[in-house]
Design a protein around this motif. Structure first.
Motif, PDB file in Angstrom:
ATOM      1  N   UNK A   1       0.845  -1.193   0.000  1.00  0.00           N
ATOM      2  CA  UNK A   1       0.000   0.000   0.000  1.00  0.00           C
ATOM      3  C   UNK A   1       0.881   1.243   0.000  1.00  0.00           C
ATOM      4  N   UNK A   2       0.427   2.257  -0.730  1.00  0.00           N
ATOM      5  CA  UNK A   2       1.128   3.534  -0.727  1.00  0.00           C
ATOM      6  C   UNK A   2       0.431   4.486   0.236  1.00  0.00           C
ATOM      7  N   UNK A   3       1.048   5.654   0.419  1.00  0.00           N
ATOM      8  CA  UNK A   3       0.447   6.660   1.286  1.00  0.00           C
ATOM      9  C   UNK A   3      -0.931   7.068   0.779  1.00  0.00           C
ATOM     10  N   UNK A   4      -1.115   7.144  -0.524  1.00  0.00           N
ATOM     11  CA  UNK A   4      -2.410   7.534  -1.087  1.00  0.00           C
ATOM     12  C   UNK A   4      -3.492   6.519  -0.723  1.00  0.00           C
ATOM     13  N   UNK A   5      -3.133   5.253  -0.718  1.00  0.00           N
ATOM     14  CA  UNK A   5      -4.108   4.226  -0.366  1.00  0.00           C
ATOM     15  C   UNK A   5      -4.521   4.335   1.093  1.00  0.00           C
ATOM     16  N   UNK A   6      -3.569   4.651   1.952  1.00  0.00           N
ATOM     17  CA  UNK A   6      -3.911   4.805   3.375  1.00  0.00           C
ATOM     18  C   UNK A   6      -4.798   6.027   3.594  1.00  0.00           C
ATOM     19  N   UNK A   7      -4.559   7.080   2.835  1.00  0.00           N
ATOM     20  CA  UNK A   7      -5.439   8.254   2.910  1.00  0.00           C
ATOM     21  C   UNK A   7      -6.855   7.891   2.436  1.00  0.00           C
ATOM     22  N   UNK A   8      -6.924   7.060   1.406  1.00  0.00           N
ATOM     23  CA  UNK A   8      -8.223   6.627   0.905  1.00  0.00           C
ATOM     24  C   UNK A   8      -8.944   5.800   1.967  1.00  0.00           C
ATOM     25  N   UNK A   9      -8.222   4.923   2.632  1.00  0.00           N
ATOM     26  CA  UNK A   9      -8.822   4.136   3.712  1.00  0.00           C
ATOM     27  C   UNK A   9      -9.316   5.052   4.832  1.00  0.00           C
ATOM     28  N   UNK A  10      -8.520   6.057   5.171  1.00  0.00           N
ATOM     29  CA  UNK A  10      -8.948   7.004   6.208  1.00  0.00           C
ATOM     30  C   UNK A  10     -10.236   7.710   5.803  1.00  0.00           C
ATOM     31  N   UNK A  11     -10.353   8.076   4.531  1.00  0.00           N
ATOM     32  CA  UNK A  11     -11.582   8.708   4.059  1.00  0.00           C
ATOM     33  C   UNK A  11     -12.780   7.772   4.160  1.00  0.00           C
TER      34      UNK A  11
END
Length: 551
Positions: A26-36
């Motif tokens: 997972x990249x940082x963008x994916x973790x941000x998406x999960x947070x959203x």
């Protein structure tokens, strides 16, 4: 055979699903998406959490009678809730949170204990999104599958609804999902610490609701499938069992201390869940109202919303057709849990929350696999279209049904009674008062009657009001009991004798379709249709700004 030979033979007999062999980072963008995704789920669960408060704390019977009132009754000096039909984990959690807030603010009123209990449910509901993500990640090493599974859980209608109520099922589901996650890890890594963690989660799930004890099949199957000697397997099971009993004892000690009473309570609950409950049990008048069929043909289409349900069905079939050992852990739990709950004649939707959450996970894994296809693939394009279409339906469906909580018709009816009727006005309510508008201490005269008294409505005083609720009359329609349907029709469709004074209704997306599956879904424990009638020639004095019709 040496250890390497044993390992090769075990891998051959127990293949690991290809998608689990190598996980994509997972990249940082994916973790941000999960947070959203988690934030969306949290907002849906915390929206309208104060519904009914402070005036109507009785809107959900189980919340009021079996959780919050018991939480208000316990203390350090008197820890026994004196009710063990439910385990005490949620009761104690509510008491601790409310007690802590009351310590900070001694003037905190008791009705805020309901908000404390609902907050706990909403938090567990939100955290379940993360557990589903990590469970999907363990089952599928791709990027999209776990994210879509988490999103479906975030907007899952039934899970969102019950996160608004201080009852045990959402808390139980969180710990069940965590037990499944740890059990799958136990297949790969048969270590004592993981066995202890699986037992801990199992004990806390059972301490939330006794039904969760059936989840013991998950660590059992996991240990059997693990690469270990039988001696090691037995030790792992003993560790898990000891930790489960210890955790369960900590959160619901009087279930053990008063074990004889617990057995009696379980016997009562067995009889209760296998008995007849008008409007909330099977059989009834229709092909879908039979055990095991009702869930597939009515309960789950409404709990998911139809498009997500269809995706969950196909995702489940696909998941269990794949190779790998991990599916047997999930299948053992899901199959056993369905046999247990599906065999009951009492059919509240919340009984099926763990299975509905797993269905959302399977739907996510299927669509994630389609979207992971090569960029030019028709399967990828089709998967994207299906995912967007499901989201475009399910999110509005969840919002429209959840909106009913802070706008419950019973609250609106109470407010109308306060502002539009004169002091001393008599209102006759037929059926349980919790299902309608009901005032006390306001100068109005509220008279509650059994529904059989509807046969005498023609003799009710000319200037007295009649109140009915759909949570009452839809039960008779569901079971095809024509005598009672005719009595209600005599009131509701008899304009020559009675006129509608006010109606409070909260429609939602495709209500007529889901009401066709089961009439009770039109007002399932929240926002029933409430109607007030009077004799045609009555001279009841009402406020001049009264608007007759839908509110």
């Amino acid at each position: 055979m040496d250890q390497d030979g044993y390992s090769r033979l075990h891998r051959k007999m127990n293949p690991v699903a290809p998608e689990i062999q190598k996980k994509i980072a997972f990249t940082r963008h994916h973790w941000f998406l999960l947070a959203g995704i988690v934030i969306i789920g949290m907002l849906l669960r915390f929206y309208g959490l104060n519904w009914g408060l402070p005036d109507r704390t009785d809107l959900h019977p189980d919340e009021h009678d079996y959780v919050v009132q018991r939480a208000l009754s316990v203390s350090w000096q008197k820890p026994d809730p004196e009710f063990i039909n439910y385990p005490s984990f949620l009761c104690y959690s509510t008491a601790l949170l409310h007690g802590g807030m009351k310590w900070l603010n001694p003037d905190r009123p008791d009705w805020k204990a309901y908000r404390s209990g609902r907050t706990i449910s909403a938090v567990y509901g939100t955290l379940t999104i993360l557990v589903v993500f990590f469970l999907a990640r363990r089952l599928d090493g791709s990027i999209y599958g776990p994210l879509i599974a988490a999103f479906w859980t975030a907007i899952l209608p039934l899970h969102v609804w019950d996160s608004h109520v201080a009852v045990t099922d959402v808390m139980m589901t969180f710990w069940i999902m965590l037990t499944l996650l740890v059990s799958i890890r136990l297949v790969e890594e048969p270590r004592p610490n993981l066995a202890a963690l699986a037992g801990l989660c199992l004990g806390l799930a059972t301490g939330s609701k006794y039904t969760a004890a059936i989840t013991c099949v998950a660590p059992l199957v996991a240990v059997i499938l693990a690469r270990a000697s039988w001696g090691r397997r037995i030790r792992l099971l003993l560790i898990a069992a000891a930790c489960a009993l210890a955790a369960c004892f900590i959160v619901t000690p009087f279930s053990f201390i008063r074990f004889g009473d617990t057995l009696k309570a379980l016997a009562y609950e067995y009889t209760h869940t296998h008995g007849n409950h008008l409007g909330f049990s099977v059989p009834a008048d229709g092909i879908q109202y039979h055990r095991f069929l009702y869930q597939v043909m009515a309960a789950w289409p409404f709990s998911f919303g139809l498009p997500l349900y269809l995706a969950a069905v196909w995702g489940t079939i696909r998941f269990f057709r794949q190779p790998g050992r991990h599916k047997w852990v999930i299948l053992a739990f899901a199959g056993t849990f369905f046999l247990l709950t599906g065999s009951m004649t009492l059919t509240p939707l919340r009984y099926y929350i763990p299975l509905v959450v797993l269905g959302a996970l399977f739907a996510g894994l299927w669509l994630g696999s389609e979207i992971s296809q090569p960029f030019s693939s028709w399967r990828r394009r089709t998967g994207l279209v299906i995912t967007v279409a499901i989201a475009a339906y399910t999110l509005p469906f969840t919002v429209s049904t959840t909106w009913r909580y802070p706008h419950d018709t019973r609250i609106a009816a109470d407010q109308w009674l306060k502002t539009h009727l004169q002091q001393g006005q008599v209102v006759h309510i037929f059926g349980w008062k919790r299902y309608g508008g009901y005032l006390t201490g306001t100068g109005h005269v509220m008279r509650q009657h059994r529904e059989t008294a509807l046969a005498t409505i023609d003799s009710i005083g000319m200037n007295e009001m009649i109140e009915i609720s759909s949570l009452q009359y839809l039960r008779w329609q569901r079971h095809g009991i024509k005598d009672y349907v005719a009595i209600y029709d005599h009131l509701r469709h008899n304009p020559e004798s009675f006129e509608l004074v006010a109606k409070f209704d909260r429609p939602f997306l495709n209500r007529d379709f889901y009401g066709w599956l089961d009439p009770m879904f039109r007002s399932y424990f929240v926002a029933p249709t409430i109607e007030f009638y009077r004799h045609k020639n009555a001279d009841i004095v009402l406020s001049p700004d009264l608007q007759v019709g839908k509110k």
